[in-house]
Design an enzyme around this catalytic site. Structure first.
Site, mmCIF file in Angstrom:
data_model
loop_
_atom_site.group_PDB
_atom_site.id
_atom_site.type_symbol
_atom_site.label_atom_id
_atom_site.label_comp_id
_atom_site.label_asym_id
_atom_site.label_seq_id
_atom_site.Cartn_x
_atom_site.Cartn_y
_atom_site.Cartn_z
ATOM 1 N N CYS A 45 0.980 -1.268 -0.054
ATOM 2 C CA CYS A 45 -0.085 -0.012 -0.226
ATOM 3 C C CYS A 45 0.833 1.284 0.098
ATOM 4 C CB CYS A 45 -0.984 -0.078 1.242
ATOM 5 S SG CYS A 45 -1.876 1.579 1.294
ATOM 6 N N CYS A 50 -1.734 1.621 -2.946
ATOM 7 C CA CYS A 50 -2.970 2.652 -2.861
ATOM 8 C C CYS A 50 -2.473 4.113 -2.504
ATOM 9 C CB CYS A 50 -3.841 2.340 -1.680
ATOM 10 S SG CYS A 50 -3.060 1.504 -0.316
ATOM 11 N N LYS A 53 -0.681 5.543 -5.771
ATOM 12 C CA LYS A 53 -1.655 5.342 -6.723
ATOM 13 C C LYS A 53 -2.739 6.646 -6.413
ATOM 14 C CE LYS A 53 -4.426 2.207 -6.704
ATOM 15 N NZ LYS A 53 -5.028 0.827 -6.834
ATOM 16 N N GLU A 184 -8.800 2.134 -12.067
ATOM 17 C CA GLU A 184 -8.180 3.372 -11.513
ATOM 18 C C GLU A 184 -7.179 3.802 -12.476
ATOM 19 O OE1 GLU A 184 -9.040 2.486 -6.600
ATOM 20 O OE2 GLU A 184 -6.945 1.705 -7.707
#
Length: 450
Positions: A45, A50, A53, A184
């Site tokens: 992450c 995440c 990103k 995404e």
């Protein structure tokens, strides 16, 4: 030794979100803890998932914001985007977070071992540097990795891991997959100016989300210029003389692109850990099988996070890691409730959900009542952008209890965090109706649904 018999009270393999939380909390309870990490402290992450990103998502949103600003009186002369500036700034912040996680562990007196660790017995761990150690309890928190489809030339593609390090934006990119990662990155690259094509082996995007939201995202994505090829699987990828990639697939014509990005799911990182030598049982997909307290088939070995295949979300891994430490070292047996977990897709626009979809609710309860709001945000109205939000509330028809809330539109994940508390608490549609709206906001639609 920690207690006269073992080197450590707890040895953690993997310094991602779950492993770091478990290590810190266990050490706070007085345990002697070590954590081994073969790459960087912080995990998927923080390092390659995440967090970076989401920074790219923020960068991508400026493309439309700059265009819309003109309707609000702003003059923007020849705006220009530089991928390398954003990429390097994102990677710089990843370095900061890596240092922050390392500092947290050090401050809590957790020993960090930057080596690969494997099990050689029930309590024994071998380190790649040649040392062996023992531990009373072992926690596996090695996460998951991107799945790469098997086909000739598959090595010519990249995964989300490499997407953050591209030297330049690909003029044409093919993204394989229909899940949150694929959608995404499709939104990100599309807003940065790449020609984006998504291929998916089925005819559905974002399985598990409400059908109305999935359809709305597909409609908006098509309007934004993203192409889709459904019911398609790779036949092969080959590099042309010009350096481009020619991709052949089932049910569709070949396509020539500059980059292929795989976003076809994630696999638990259990290979080569020596789990068989310790007697740890794996599931059908290589995941570690655990009980509600994250215990494996071996009493003193536990596992949390993506490697268990339960719910692949960072906040869930953190909760599992904390609950493990409370259970084993805090004397407070704690099981994580995996029901009614909110989630979001930071697509363009984003969507968010908590609880049951309409279909799931009808299957479980039979009679349900559905409330919807389909509207254009004020900002889009003035900007002349014909893009609509959709909010949906699914309720038990008899009691009025809210079974699920589903949203697509600007800031949907930010709004959903508060709304999910209400669903988790078992509130009813009447409770929402009795709440005064904050006007003018998008979120007020949740208490005005009819």
């Amino acid at each position: 030794m920690a207690d006269g018999e073992f080197d450590y009270d707890l040895f953690v393999i993997g310094a991602g979100s779950g492993g770091v939380r478990a290590s810190r909390v266990a050490a706070a309870y007085g345990a002697k803890v070590a954590v081994a990490e073969e790459y960087r402290v912080g995990g998927t992450c923080v390092i390659r998932g995440c967090v970076p990103k989401k920074m790219l998502v923020y960068g991508a949103h400026f493309a439309e914001d700059l265009e819309d600003a003109q309707a609000f009186g702003w003059t923007i002369d020849a705006p220009k985007f530089d991928w390398k500036v954003l990429r390097d700034n994102v990677l710089k912040d990843v370095d900061r977070l890596n240092d922050a996680y390392t500092t947290t562990l050090n401050n809590n007196k957790v020993e960090i071992i930057l080596e690969r660790a494997t099990l050689t017995g029930p309590h024994e761990i071998a380190l790649s540097g040649g040392r062996s150690v023992t531990a009373k309890h072992i926690l596996i928190a090695t996460g998951a990795r991107p799945h790469v489809p098997e086909c000739p030339g598959s090595e010519l593609g990249i995964t989300s891991n490499e997407a953050f390090h591209l030297d330049a934006l690909p003029p044409r990119i093919l993204i394989a997959g229909g899940g949150y990662i694929a959608n995404e990155f499709a939104g990100i690259f599309n807003q940065f100016g790449s020609k984006v094509t998504i291929i998916n082996r089925s005819d559905q995007l974002l399985r598990g989300y409400d059908e109305a939201l999935r359809d709305r995202l597909l409609q908006i994505s098509l309007i934004k210029g993203i192409d889709f090829r459904f019911n398609a699987t790779f036949r092969g990828i080959e590099q042309t003389e010009s350096g481009c990639l020619r991709v052949s697939m089932t049910n569709h014509e070949d396509i020539e692109v500059d980059c292929v990005l795989y976003a076809t799911g994630r696999l638990p990182n259990t290979e080569g850990l020596g789990l068989d030598k310790a007697g740890v049982i794996l599931g059908d997909h290589g995941e570690i099988v655990v009980d509600r307290f994250s215990k494996t088939s071996v009493d003193h070995i536990y596992a949390v996070g993506d490697v268990t295949g339960r719910v692949q979300l960072t906040p869930v891994a953190i909760r599992e890691g904390h609950a493990f430490a409370d259970t084993v070292f805090g004397g407070k047996p704690t099981a994580v409730d995996h029901d009614c977990i909110p989630s979001a897709v930071f697509s363009h626009p984003p969507l968010a959900a908590v609880g049951m979809t309409e279909g799931q609710a009808r299957n479980a309860f039979g009679a349900v009542k559905v409330y919807e709001a389909d509207f254009r945000p004020m900002k889009h109205v003035l900007a002349g952008r014909n893009e609509r939000c959709l909010y949906k509330m699914v309720c038990d028809e008899t009691s009025g209890r809210i079974l699920g809330i589903h949203m697509i539109g600007p800031e949907a994940p930010e709004i959903m965090q508060a709304a999910s508390v209400a669903v988790k608490a078992g509130l009813t549609k009447d409770d929402f109706d009795a709440t005064v709206a904050i006007h003018p906001t998008m979120s007020e639609e949740l208490v005005l649904l009819r």
